[in-house]
Design a protein around this motif. Structure first.
Motif, mmCIF file in Angstrom:
data_model
loop_
_atom_site.group_PDB
_atom_site.id
_atom_site.type_symbol
_atom_site.label_atom_id
_atom_site.label_comp_id
_atom_site.label_asym_id
_atom_site.label_seq_id
_atom_site.Cartn_x
_atom_site.Cartn_y
_atom_site.Cartn_z
ATOM 1 N N SER A 12 -0.974 -2.654 3.626
ATOM 2 C CA SER A 12 -2.018 -1.887 4.320
ATOM 3 C C SER A 12 -1.532 -1.223 5.605
ATOM 4 N N GLU A 16 1.462 5.108 2.691
ATOM 5 C CA GLU A 16 1.155 5.215 1.273
ATOM 6 C C GLU A 16 -0.123 4.462 0.901
ATOM 7 N N TYR A 17 -0.360 3.340 1.532
ATOM 8 C CA TYR A 17 -1.553 2.556 1.231
ATOM 9 C C TYR A 17 -2.813 3.366 1.522
ATOM 10 N N VAL A 18 -2.878 3.951 2.711
ATOM 11 C CA VAL A 18 -4.060 4.730 3.091
ATOM 12 C C VAL A 18 -4.187 5.970 2.216
ATOM 13 N N ASP A 20 -3.277 6.377 -0.792
ATOM 14 C CA ASP A 20 -3.729 5.983 -2.127
ATOM 15 C C ASP A 20 -5.224 5.673 -2.182
ATOM 16 N N GLN A 21 -5.878 5.541 -1.031
ATOM 17 C CA GLN A 21 -7.316 5.267 -0.985
ATOM 18 C C GLN A 21 -8.153 6.547 -1.127
ATOM 19 N N VAL A 22 -7.514 7.706 -0.994
ATOM 20 C CA VAL A 22 -8.221 8.987 -1.121
ATOM 21 C C VAL A 22 -8.707 9.132 -2.563
ATOM 22 N N ARG A 23 -9.904 9.673 -2.747
ATOM 23 C CA ARG A 23 -10.486 9.742 -4.093
ATOM 24 C C ARG A 23 -9.714 10.647 -5.043
ATOM 25 N N ARG A 25 -6.290 11.754 -6.746
ATOM 26 C CA ARG A 25 -5.008 11.102 -6.977
ATOM 27 C C ARG A 25 -3.847 11.914 -6.398
ATOM 28 N N TRP A 41 -5.409 9.646 12.922
ATOM 29 C CA TRP A 41 -4.647 8.818 11.974
ATOM 30 C C TRP A 41 -3.233 9.369 11.818
ATOM 31 N N HIS A 67 0.221 10.558 -6.542
ATOM 32 C CA HIS A 67 -0.088 9.158 -6.814
ATOM 33 C C HIS A 67 1.019 8.491 -7.640
#
Length: 76
Positions: A12, A16-18, A20-23, A25, A41, A67
């Motif tokens: 987290s 890359e973690y953040v 990958d949270q975007v709706r 891909r 950010w 993604h």
């Protein structure tokens, strides 16, 4: 001989973690026109995994997030 490397999901604290949270891909983000929350950010320093020998010395105006990626193949 193929040398495949598999990486675990980023923690987290990684970019890359953040991302990958975007709706979406896959996306391209124009960093010149982002909302204040996104700008804050982007301004924070956090780890990013880079494949290859890369050193960044430029200002990024676009962020491209894919993604899923795989190794490139040389054309004949």
């Amino acid at each position: 001989m193929n040398a495949w490397i598999t990486y675990r999901a980023a923690g987290s604290d990684y970019n890359e973690y953040v991302l990958d949270q975007v709706r979406h891909r896959d996306f391209i983000l124009d960093t010149r026109t982002v909302f204040p929350a996104a700008r804050a950010w982007l301004a924070q320093t956090r780890p990013t995994r880079l494949i290859g020998d890369t050193t960044w010395t430029i200002v990024v105006v676009a962020l491209i997030h894919l993604h899923k990626v795989k190794a490139a193949k040389l054309l004949p």
